[in-house]
Design a protein around this motif. Structure first.
Motif, mmCIF file in Angstrom:
data_model
loop_
_atom_site.group_PDB
_atom_site.id
_atom_site.type_symbol
_atom_site.label_atom_id
_atom_site.label_comp_id
_atom_site.label_asym_id
_atom_site.label_seq_id
_atom_site.Cartn_x
_atom_site.Cartn_y
_atom_site.Cartn_z
ATOM 1 N N GLY A 291 0.792 -1.238 0.000
ATOM 2 C CA GLY A 291 0.000 0.000 0.000
ATOM 3 C C GLY A 291 0.816 1.276 0.000
ATOM 4 N N TYR A 292 2.105 1.193 0.356
ATOM 5 C CA TYR A 292 2.852 2.429 0.600
ATOM 6 C C TYR A 292 4.043 2.655 -0.325
ATOM 7 C CZ TYR A 292 0.125 3.472 4.724
ATOM 8 O OH TYR A 292 -0.892 3.796 5.569
ATOM 9 N N ALA A 293 4.265 1.755 -1.293
ATOM 10 C CA ALA A 293 5.428 1.948 -2.175
ATOM 11 C C ALA A 293 5.320 3.310 -2.860
ATOM 12 C CB ALA A 293 5.493 0.829 -3.208
ATOM 13 N N GLY A 294 6.393 4.093 -2.813
ATOM 14 C CA GLY A 294 6.420 5.396 -3.486
ATOM 15 C C GLY A 294 5.611 6.477 -2.790
ATOM 16 N N ARG A 295 5.196 6.258 -1.547
ATOM 17 C CA ARG A 295 4.332 7.268 -0.904
ATOM 18 C C ARG A 295 4.981 8.032 0.243
ATOM 19 N NH1 ARG A 295 -1.142 4.605 0.621
ATOM 20 N NH2 ARG A 295 -1.381 6.666 1.565
ATOM 21 N N VAL A 296 6.160 7.579 0.671
ATOM 22 C CA VAL A 296 6.779 8.220 1.843
ATOM 23 C C VAL A 296 7.659 9.391 1.402
ATOM 24 C CG1 VAL A 296 8.433 7.850 3.718
ATOM 25 C CG2 VAL A 296 6.717 6.096 3.198
ATOM 26 N N LYS A 297 7.414 10.560 1.938
ATOM 27 C CA LYS A 297 8.225 11.728 1.583
ATOM 28 C C LYS A 297 9.544 11.709 2.353
ATOM 29 C CE LYS A 297 9.645 15.660 0.313
ATOM 30 N NZ LYS A 297 9.919 16.205 -0.963
ATOM 31 N N LEU A 298 9.459 11.338 3.637
ATOM 32 C CA LEU A 298 10.682 11.328 4.454
ATOM 33 C C LEU A 298 10.709 10.084 5.324
ATOM 34 C CD1 LEU A 298 13.228 12.689 5.718
ATOM 35 C CD2 LEU A 298 11.691 13.757 7.365
ATOM 36 N N ALA A 299 11.784 9.303 5.197
ATOM 37 C CA ALA A 299 12.015 8.221 6.161
ATOM 38 C C ALA A 299 13.000 8.796 7.168
ATOM 39 C CB ALA A 299 12.592 7.003 5.460
ATOM 40 N N TYR A 300 12.517 9.060 8.366
ATOM 41 C CA TYR A 300 13.365 9.665 9.403
ATOM 42 C C TYR A 300 13.764 8.547 10.354
ATOM 43 C CZ TYR A 300 15.213 12.608 12.932
ATOM 44 O OH TYR A 300 16.081 13.177 13.826
ATOM 45 N N LEU A 301 15.032 8.183 10.375
ATOM 46 C CA LEU A 301 15.426 6.924 11.000
ATOM 47 C C LEU A 301 16.476 7.109 12.090
ATOM 48 C CD1 LEU A 301 15.789 5.023 7.609
ATOM 49 C CD2 LEU A 301 13.763 5.127 9.072
ATOM 50 N N ASP A 302 16.285 6.363 13.151
ATOM 51 C CA ASP A 302 17.214 6.415 14.280
ATOM 52 C C ASP A 302 17.400 4.984 14.773
ATOM 53 O OD1 ASP A 302 18.729 7.252 16.433
ATOM 54 O OD2 ASP A 302 16.990 7.815 17.652
ATOM 55 N N PRO A 303 18.142 4.171 14.021
ATOM 56 C CA PRO A 303 18.261 2.765 14.382
ATOM 57 C C PRO A 303 19.199 2.584 15.571
ATOM 58 C CG PRO A 303 19.711 3.236 12.556
ATOM 59 C CD PRO A 303 18.970 4.522 12.854
ATOM 60 N N PRO A 304 19.190 1.400 16.197
ATOM 61 C CA PRO A 304 20.216 1.140 17.214
ATOM 62 C C PRO A 304 21.595 1.335 16.583
ATOM 63 C CG PRO A 304 18.538 -0.579 17.231
ATOM 64 C CD PRO A 304 18.265 0.269 16.030
ATOM 65 N N TYR A 305 22.498 2.022 17.326
ATOM 66 C CA TYR A 305 23.795 2.397 16.755
ATOM 67 C C TYR A 305 24.838 1.274 16.836
ATOM 68 C CZ TYR A 305 22.502 7.416 16.861
ATOM 69 O OH TYR A 305 21.925 8.650 16.655
ATOM 70 N N LEU B 67 3.998 12.403 4.089
ATOM 71 C CA LEU B 67 4.034 11.281 5.038
ATOM 72 C C LEU B 67 5.467 11.063 5.523
ATOM 73 C CD1 LEU B 67 2.601 8.835 6.371
ATOM 74 C CD2 LEU B 67 3.132 7.532 4.300
ATOM 75 N N VAL B 68 5.623 10.982 6.861
ATOM 76 C CA VAL B 68 6.936 10.743 7.472
ATOM 77 C C VAL B 68 6.923 9.353 8.102
ATOM 78 C CG1 VAL B 68 8.591 11.559 9.195
ATOM 79 C CG2 VAL B 68 7.163 13.218 7.974
ATOM 80 N N LEU B 69 7.886 8.533 7.727
ATOM 81 C CA LEU B 69 7.977 7.162 8.262
ATOM 82 C C LEU B 69 9.139 7.083 9.249
ATOM 83 C CD1 LEU B 69 7.410 3.979 7.985
ATOM 84 C CD2 LEU B 69 9.290 4.025 6.336
ATOM 85 N N ASP B 70 8.887 6.453 10.404
ATOM 86 C CA ASP B 70 9.970 6.149 11.347
ATOM 87 C C ASP B 70 9.760 4.718 11.799
ATOM 88 O OD1 ASP B 70 11.682 5.754 13.438
ATOM 89 O OD2 ASP B 70 11.150 7.577 14.534
ATOM 90 N N CYS B 71 10.631 3.812 11.381
ATOM 91 C CA CYS B 71 10.397 2.405 11.736
ATOM 92 C C CYS B 71 11.336 1.929 12.841
ATOM 93 C CB CYS B 71 10.444 1.526 10.495
ATOM 94 S SG CYS B 71 11.955 1.669 9.593
ATOM 95 N N TRP B 72 12.001 2.855 13.515
ATOM 96 C CA TRP B 72 12.684 2.551 14.788
ATOM 97 C C TRP B 72 12.168 3.597 15.772
ATOM 98 C CZ3 TRP B 72 15.815 1.846 10.303
ATOM 99 C CH2 TRP B 72 16.363 0.572 10.153
ATOM 100 N N ALA B 73 10.897 3.512 16.111
ATOM 101 C CA ALA B 73 10.201 4.660 16.716
ATOM 102 C C ALA B 73 10.654 4.991 18.129
ATOM 103 C CB ALA B 73 8.704 4.415 16.693
ATOM 104 N N GLY B 74 11.110 3.995 18.907
ATOM 105 C CA GLY B 74 11.569 4.273 20.276
ATOM 106 C C GLY B 74 10.466 4.907 21.096
ATOM 107 N N SER B 75 10.736 6.100 21.627
ATOM 108 C CA SER B 75 9.741 6.760 22.477
ATOM 109 C C SER B 75 8.732 7.567 21.660
ATOM 110 C CB SER B 75 10.467 7.684 23.458
ATOM 111 O OG SER B 75 11.098 8.724 22.735
ATOM 112 N N GLY B 76 8.865 7.560 20.335
ATOM 113 C CA GLY B 76 7.867 8.243 19.502
ATOM 114 C C GLY B 76 8.173 9.701 19.235
ATOM 115 N N THR B 77 9.432 10.090 19.355
ATOM 116 C CA THR B 77 9.800 11.497 19.140
ATOM 117 C C THR B 77 9.361 11.999 17.766
ATOM 118 O OG1 THR B 77 11.742 11.071 20.503
ATOM 119 C CG2 THR B 77 11.727 13.129 19.270
ATOM 120 N N THR B 78 9.440 11.137 16.759
ATOM 121 C CA THR B 78 9.093 11.591 15.408
ATOM 122 C C THR B 78 7.631 12.027 15.330
ATOM 123 O OG1 THR B 78 10.779 10.194 14.446
ATOM 124 C CG2 THR B 78 9.004 10.855 12.979
#
Ligand SMILES: C[S@@+](CC[C@H](N)C(=O)[O-])C[C@H]1O[C@@H](n2cnc3c(N)ncnc32)[C@H](O)[C@@H]1O
Length: 484
Positions: free
Chosen positions: A109-123, A419-430
């Motif tokens: 449903g979402y291919a090509g729809r995300v404007k920004l993937a804002y990511l903060d993965p475990p370092y 649409l902003v995607l964050d798939c390492w959401a943690g505490s939900g800051t995004t």
């Protein structure tokens, strides 16, 4: 990748290499099949069997990690009525689960729809925070052989996820990812490979202003933010990366006050200039806007000299005539920056300032009220990583990103109902940052967050408060519950 996506890609391969794509009967069904030997012949010297000879990033489990991109997801997306807020009207989403499976499920449903993937993965710092941050089971300071395993394990997690995130990005979409010194080298190579170097928009340094105390060599006081466009040309043609000049509104207000309080323009000018001098927080670029025009607009002057080494053609050396004396003014040694037609347009629109006579080289006028935005510089000073909101709520969450910093990054490249995607959401800051930005500028940006339900253990001191908070609020005592 869904079966439909795969079929679509094979059809595209068929269009390019019809001789290599045929059909095969498998368990009574006709399936498209790719003849790899034929494809190898067609590719000639471009075919390679392994990666060993090529330039790139290699680690032992790379092939297995690549296979995960196309393997089917475990599970499916299921709505949870009653678990959200404003469910009938919200345009935001929160998904609980491992992001690898979720990213596969989102391909439909979402291919090509995300404007920004804002990511903060475990370092991969080798520490255990409220979430695990140790890969390959390797602690910090382990011997080199173990470190190979640790980097490999981390890369094996990142590779399929980043590949899947890339296909979710819109053609003018952007990936922004935080990382520190542990995996920045590997992540940069991986992203260059996945996105192409032409789509690298830069690596910003987040200066946290406080060097780490446990340095083994250089005491790091920065993290990095890596930016990649799905397609840089499309993104930059539609919307260059820009941020508001931080103090522009304050400066415009000070100029208005100076004008209102002064009987003459000269007095207003000196009042405004005195105010600017008393403002140490202004950036060097902002402080250049110290002039007030005859109609009370704040402006700065910029040289119009040709900036490059190679000299321009003769027409770039045409002198400008002084409007009062009627004599030619000095031309910069290397010529003008702009061709004659642009110079004429600038003159006609009052964008060139002459000196009192023809001895002064004319300069270009930039009005502050027309230049409220600036390029994003590579160094971003911002102290600390704590989020005051979490502290107020009494929730210990290790290393949340500061909400204002996140909002600034999201603001550089989003607007409208992006649409902003964050798939390492943690505490939900995004999510918080998206809502804060919308509240500030009336935008309708949406967020989609993914967080794995890692259980919280009340016996661990670092997780006790978060566990109690979840219980108190009727939330599952895990990181997905906490984020919700
Ligand atoms: C560095 S933290 C993100 C912090 C976040 N930016 C914030 O401000 O709170 C990374 C988060 O990703 C989560 N995570 C790690 N692996 C995951 C996975 N495979 N799927 C979903 N979430 C994952 C961890 O539980 C952790 O909460």
């Amino acid at each position: 990748m869904s079966a439909a996506d795969l079929a679509d890609r094979i059809e595209r391969l068929r269009a390019l290499f019809p001789q290599a794509v045929g059909e095969r009967l498998v368990e009574g069904r006709t399936l498209a099949s790719v003849d790899l030997a034929q494809l190898r012949r067609l590719l000639g010297p471009h075919a390679a069997d392994g990666e060993a000879d090529g330039f790139g990033l290699h680690w032992p489990q790379r092939a297995a990690a690549a296979a995960q991109i196309a393997s089917p997801p475990a599970g499916r997306l299921q709505r949870c009525p009653g678990a959200g807020l404003d469910e009938a009207t919200t345009r935001n989403g929160f998904i609980e689960g491992d992001n690898l499976d979720v990213l596969k499920l989102l391909q439909t449903g979402y291919a090509g729809r995300v404007k920004l993937a804002y990511l903060d993965p475990p370092y991969n710092t080798g520490r255990d925070f409220i979430y695990a941050d140790r890969h390959g089971g390797v602690r910090r300071g382990a011997p080199d052989a173990d470190r190979t395993r640790r980097h490999g394990d981390w890369l094996s997690r990142m590779y399929p996820r980043l590949a899947l995130i890339r296909t979710l990005l819109a053609d003018d979409g952007l990936l922004a990812i935080h990382i520190d010194e542990h995996e920045q080298p590997a992540l940069t190579l991986l992203l260059r490979e996945l996105f192409g170097e032409a789509n690298e928009l830069g690596i910003a340094v987040w200066d946290k202003r406080n060097p780490k105390g446990d340095a083994r060599g250089i005491a790091y006081q920065h993290e990095s933010l890596l930016l990649y466009a799905r397609d840089a040309a499309t993104l930059l043609a539609r919307q260059p990366l820009r941020r508001p000049k931080r103090h522009a509104q304050q400066m415009l207000a000070a100029a208005r006050t100076a004008l209102a309080a002064s009987p003459t323009l000269e007095e207003a000018r000196s009042r405004y200039r005195a105010w600017l001098k008393s403002q140490p927080q202004l950036s060097g670029g902002e402080a250049m806007y110290w002039r007030l025009s005859a109609d009370g607009r704040v402006y700065r002057l910029v040289s119009m000299a040709w900036p490059n080494k190679q000299a321009p053609s003769a027409e770039y050396f045409e002198p400008l005539i002084h409007p009062q004396t009627g004599r030619p003014c000095p031309v910069p040694v290397r010529g003008w920056r702009n061709p004659p037609e642009t110079m004429r347009r600038l003159l006609d629109t009052g964008r060139i300032e002459f000196g009192p006579d023809e001895s002064v080289q004319p300069q270009r006028i930039y009005y502050l009220d027309e230049n409220l935005y600036e390029n994003v510089p590579s160094i971003l000073p911002y102290g600390g990583s704590d989020d005051a909101l979490l502290r107020t709520l009494g929730i210990p969450f290790d290393q949340p990103k500061p909400v204002d910093f996140v909002a600034a990054v999201i603001g550089w490249c989003t607007g409208g109902d992006d649409l902003v995607l964050d798939c390492w959401a943690g505490s939900g800051t995004t999510a918080h940052a998206v809502m804060k930005l919308n509240a500030g500028d009336g935008g309708r940006r949406r967020f989609l967050l993914v967080q794995r339900p890692e259980p919280l253990d009340p016996r661990k001191p670092g997780q006790r408060a978060a566990f109690a908070f979840c219980e108190q609020h009727g939330l599952a005592p895990d990181l997905a519950g906490l984020c919700r």
